[in-house]
Enzyme design. Structure first.
Site, PDB file in Angstrom:
ATOM      1  N   ASP A  76      86.260 -22.105 -20.800  1.00 47.30           N
ATOM      2  CA  ASP A  76      84.899 -22.188 -20.593  1.00 47.30           C
ATOM      3  C   ASP A  76      83.944 -21.804 -22.128  1.00 47.30           C
ATOM      4  OD1 ASP A  76      82.308 -22.287 -19.234  1.00 47.30           O
ATOM      5  OD2 ASP A  76      82.520 -19.699 -18.268  1.00 47.30           O
ATOM      6  N   HIS A 128      82.720 -23.700 -11.500  1.00 48.62           N
ATOM      7  CA  HIS A 128      82.431 -22.065 -11.979  1.00 48.62           C
ATOM      8  C   HIS A 128      81.372 -21.435 -12.301  1.00 48.62           C
ATOM      9  CE1 HIS A 128      82.633 -24.257 -15.889  1.00 48.62           C
ATOM     10  NE2 HIS A 128      81.680 -23.251 -16.342  1.00 48.62           N
ATOM     11  N   ASP A 129      80.359 -23.016 -12.360  1.00 50.62           N
ATOM     12  CA  ASP A 129      78.361 -22.844 -12.632  1.00 50.62           C
ATOM     13  C   ASP A 129      77.951 -23.441 -12.157  1.00 50.62           C
ATOM     14  OD1 ASP A 129      79.021 -21.400 -15.168  1.00 50.62           O
ATOM     15  OD2 ASP A 129      78.771 -23.090 -16.132  1.00 50.62           O
ATOM     16  N   HIS A 152      74.588 -26.075 -19.372  1.00 52.93           N
ATOM     17  CA  HIS A 152      74.989 -25.534 -17.641  1.00 52.93           C
ATOM     18  C   HIS A 152      74.453 -26.989 -16.701  1.00 52.93           C
ATOM     19  CE1 HIS A 152      74.920 -21.640 -19.513  1.00 52.93           C
ATOM     20  NE2 HIS A 152      76.512 -21.372 -19.063  1.00 52.93           N
ATOM     21  N   HIS A 211      79.391 -30.496 -18.157  1.00 50.17           N
ATOM     22  CA  HIS A 211      79.804 -28.701 -18.853  1.00 50.17           C
ATOM     23  C   HIS A 211      80.743 -28.291 -17.304  1.00 50.17           C
ATOM     24  CE1 HIS A 211      80.850 -25.098 -20.189  1.00 50.17           C
ATOM     25  NE2 HIS A 211      80.070 -24.682 -19.046  1.00 50.17           N
TER      26      HIS A 211
HETATM   27  P1  AMP Z   1      78.735 -20.381 -18.932  1.00 51.02           P
HETATM   28  O1  AMP Z   1      77.721 -19.971 -18.839  1.00 51.02           O
HETATM   29  O2  AMP Z   1      80.113 -19.961 -17.785  1.00 51.02           O
HETATM   30  O3  AMP Z   1      79.649 -21.447 -19.434  1.00 51.02           O
HETATM   31  O4  AMP Z   1      79.978 -19.069 -20.052  1.00 51.02           O
HETATM   32  C1  AMP Z   1      80.129 -19.788 -21.243  1.00 51.02           C
HETATM   33  C2  AMP Z   1      78.473 -18.917 -22.082  1.00 51.02           C
HETATM   34  O5  AMP Z   1      80.131 -18.665 -22.949  1.00 51.02           O
HETATM   35  C3  AMP Z   1      77.596 -19.297 -22.533  1.00 51.02           C
HETATM   36  O6  AMP Z   1      77.000 -18.897 -21.364  1.00 51.02           O
HETATM   37  C4  AMP Z   1      77.446 -18.100 -23.429  1.00 51.02           C
HETATM   38  O7  AMP Z   1      76.452 -17.227 -22.627  1.00 51.02           O
HETATM   39  C5  AMP Z   1      78.390 -18.654 -24.185  1.00 51.02           C
HETATM   40  N1  AMP Z   1      78.458 -19.777 -25.198  1.00 51.02           N
HETATM   41  C6  AMP Z   1      78.962 -20.869 -25.042  1.00 51.02           C
HETATM   42  N2  AMP Z   1      78.939 -21.079 -26.305  1.00 51.02           N
HETATM   43  C7  AMP Z   1      78.718 -21.017 -27.082  1.00 51.02           C
HETATM   44  C8  AMP Z   1      77.663 -21.250 -28.314  1.00 51.02           C
HETATM   45  N3  AMP Z   1      78.685 -22.036 -28.842  1.00 51.02           N
HETATM   46  N4  AMP Z   1      76.744 -20.128 -28.819  1.00 51.02           N
HETATM   47  C9  AMP Z   1      77.272 -18.691 -28.070  1.00 51.02           C
HETATM   48  N5  AMP Z   1      77.399 -18.875 -27.208  1.00 51.02           N
HETATM   49  C10 AMP Z   1      78.607 -19.960 -26.105  1.00 51.02           C
HETATM   50 ZN    ZN Z   2      80.671 -22.279 -17.882  1.00 46.98          ZN
END
Ligand code: AMP
Ligand code: ZN
Length: 627
Positions: free
Chosen positions: A355, A248-249, A208, A212
């Site tokens: 995302d 967003h993050d 994050h 990203h």
């Molecule tokens: P964000 O935290 O806003 O970036 O939302 C994306 C979320 O999706 C991450 O925090 C993870 O919980 C989930 N995520 C994204 N990519 C993966 C991955 N390759 N494996 C497992 N969870 C994922």
């Molecule tokens: Zn994100």
């Protein structure tokens, strides 16, 4: 009749004869006609079948019938009023019922409960992508050019007019339209982007981070262009999309919402455990813009500012993964309706999809992003261990099944999201394409009046400009509706996702092999340690039971039994004997003293101080023997 009229809504919903009562009420208040008799029989049928869609239709029919009677002047006004009020209350009840049904994510969860999905992965899916809280759950060379966000902002807003006219400020190309349309002060944009960069780097997260943010922003931009959805959105909405993606993050801590809640962090307290991080991302980014030199929205009208803020809040909050299944379900339901798609919902879906889009990118990228995320999860696991907390799913670096989790993630989260995204885009964009092709405007550039609002002059101009000319006077890129190929967009994405899933499947086999070998090694070392311990215990026991006179103690077999049951760590009794979170685990110096096992109930690793427990139990029994 009176009694039925004053029934509370809840009893109307719960009652098994809602429809027949409604019809009776209406027919008694008015006059029993053939139509209402017919309604009576069919209404009951639909109610029994629980067919919400048809119930709605029926109710509409009943109301129309009332209107007809009204037109005929064949009705008592007081009764009519009461009947209409009653019908309204039934409508409300059905609406509440329907909403409740929509909020119910049971169906999706039951899919996850398949035996083919490892327990750990199931737990993680349920705890991360639903609101179920059952489980307690810058290196200089890495520094990307955050300018890419600035570029994405520009690109998103002015997809068709990019680079036509440029500003020479700090070596960046600024389309004049950026300044003209929204009057974004360029120095403010730079200061703001730099502040975002600092915030994204604050916790040095492997995943994050600012890359990203730039990645998601670029992906949102890609989706808007390649699905043609940009032709449906106003410029303000496009700005909102790009802006939301960029922030967003912001200031992500590298830990999950659950971790914040469990550790009662300041932000969790501030936001009452609700979408803790997401609330912070928006709030902190808006706080930046309170500073004059970072206020990139300074020149927006009051209405535009409010509209943009409302969209940004909705979109960023929708990136809280615990709302995933709900979001998918609501959107699927929307697509089945005749009405147009709500813009904020469609935009939220685009951001949500972007995302979690790395599984839809090349294997090299996807693999890197996954490993970066795993490292972030593991760092959280390290913190959890240090705090004596139970590991959150996928956070234990020693036992997490990475490949398996990715298969689950793709199957249950990514594929359904992208399938819904492409279906939604089709529903929205296809009518625009048809409309544009009918009007035979150059490359479908003519703006259509979409179902959700009028088109501004700027919009008209934007849509007429279907060609993009690079600032270097080079290649022309068309981003018009005519070039939109949703089928290719969908097939391409799905193919990549499938290919990535296959790669994970191969790795999952290896993972399984390694796990089996590990298990065997553990078993072997456990057996030899156990045998050694049993031998030691036996000799201690012999010494103590023989006593000074050399006689055998009759309780010896009990001691061995205790030792035996405590050493069989894989059996079910284990879960009772081992504590799930052992705050003392850090104090264990001898790694051999700690054996990891999995809780048969929730798949969480549990820690047992095997030999220590055995020795303790032996001592207790010996004390018993001597007493
Ligand atoms: P964000 O935290 O806003 O970036 O939302 C994306 C979320 O999706 C991450 O925090 C993870 O919980 C989930 N995520 C994204 N990519 C993966 C991955 N390759 N494996 C497992 N969870 C994922
Ligand atoms: Zn994100």
């Amino acid at each position: 009749m009176r009694k039925e009229l004053v029934q509370p809504v809840s009893s109307v919903v719960a009652g098994s004869h809602v429809w027949i009562r409604l019809v009776r009420t209406i027919t008694m208040g008015a006059r029993a006609t053939e139509t209402t008799r017919e309604l009576e029989s069919t209404s009951v049928k639909y109610q029994i079948g629980g067919h919400a869609e048809k119930m709605w239709q029926r109710l509409k029919g009943i109301l129309r019938c009332l209107v007809k009677q009204l037109e005929k002047g064949d009705i008592n006004v007081v009764d009519l009023k009461k009947n209409i009020e009653y019908a309204a209350s039934v409508l409300e009840a059905v609406y509440i019922d329907e909403t409740r049904r929509l909020l119910d994510t049971e169906d999706e969860l039951s899919d996850i409960q398949s035996d083919s999905v490892p327990l750990e992965v199931r737990d993680w899916l349920a705890s991360t992508f639903t609101r179920e809280m059952g489980i307690v759950k810058r290196r200089p060379e890495e520094k990307p050019k955050f300018r890419s966000i600035v570029h994405a902002v520009q690109a998103g807003i002015f997809v068709e007019r990019m680079y036509r006219r440029t500003s020479s400020m700090v070596g960046l190309a600024y389309p004049a339209e950026v300044i003209v349309t929204f009057k974004i002060p360029v120095p403010n944009l730079i200061t703001f982007a730099e502040a975002l960069e600092v915030g994204y780097s604050k916790y040095k997260n492997p995943y994050h981070n600012l890359i990203h943010a730039a990645d998601v922003t670029q992906t949102v931009h890609y989706i808007m262009i390649h699905t043609g959805i940009m032709h449906w959105l106003t410029e303000l909405e496009i700005l909102a999309m790009i802006f939301a993606a960029a922030i967003h993050d912001y200031e992500h801590t590298g830990t999950t919402n659950n971790f914040h809640i469990q550790t009662r962090s300041d932000v969790a307290i501030l936001y009452n455990d609700r979408s803790v991080l997401e609330n912070h991302h928006v709030s902190a980014a808006y706080r930046l813009m309170q500073e004059e030199e970072m206020n990139i929205l300074a020149n927006l009208t009051k209405d535009d500012w409010r509209e943009l803020r409302s969209l940004v809040i909705e979109m960023v909050l929708s990136t809280d993964m615990s709302g995933h299944f709900q979001q998918i379900k609501t959107m699927r339901h929307t697509l089945q309706q005749a009405e147009g798609v709500d813009k904020a919902k469609a935009m939220s879906l685009i951001l949500h999809a972007a995302d979690i889009s790395h599984p839809a990118k090349s294997w090299e990228l996807h693999y890197r992003w996954t490993m970066a995320l795993m490292e972030e999860f593991f760092r959280q696991g390290d913190k959890e261990a240090a705090l004596g907390l139970q590991f959150s799913p996928l956070c234990d670096r020693k036992s997490t099944l990475v490949a398996q989790s990715q298969i689950g993630f793709i199957d249950f989260i990514v594929e359904p999201t992208f399938s819904l995204l492409t279906d939604s885009m089709e529903k929205i964009v296809m009518p625009l394409i048809e409309e544009a092709s009918k009007s035979e405007s150059p490359a479908f550039g003519t703006p259509g009046q979409n179902s959700l609002g009028a088109v501004s002059n700027a919009e008209t101009q934007r849509r007429h400009n279907f060609k993009t000319t690079a600032s270097d006077g080079g290649t022309h890129t068309e981003n018009s509706l005519a070039t939109v190929d949703l089928t290719s967009f969908k097939n391409n994405l799905m193919q990549i996702i499938q290919a990535n899933k296959e790669r994970w499947k191969e790795l999952a086999e290896e993972e399984e092999l390694v796990r089996n070998v590990d298990e065997q090694e553990k078993d072997q070392s456990r057996n030899s340690t156990d045998a050694q311990l049993q031998e030691e215990t036996r000799s201690i026991q012999n010494e103590s039971s023989q006593g000074s006179d050399g006689t055998t103690c009759p309780t010896r077999s009990i001691v061995l039994q205790v030792v035996t049951s405590d050493t069989s760590l894989s059996d079910e009794s284990n879960s009772e004997k081992c504590t799930n979170s052992d705050p003392n685990q850090k104090d264990l110096t001898d790694a051999q003293q700690e054996t990891q096992n999995t809780d048969p109930l929730n798949g969480e690793p549990i820690h047992c101080k095997k030999s220590e427990d055995i020795v303790k139990a032996t001592e207790q029994k010996q004390a018993l023997v001597h007493n």
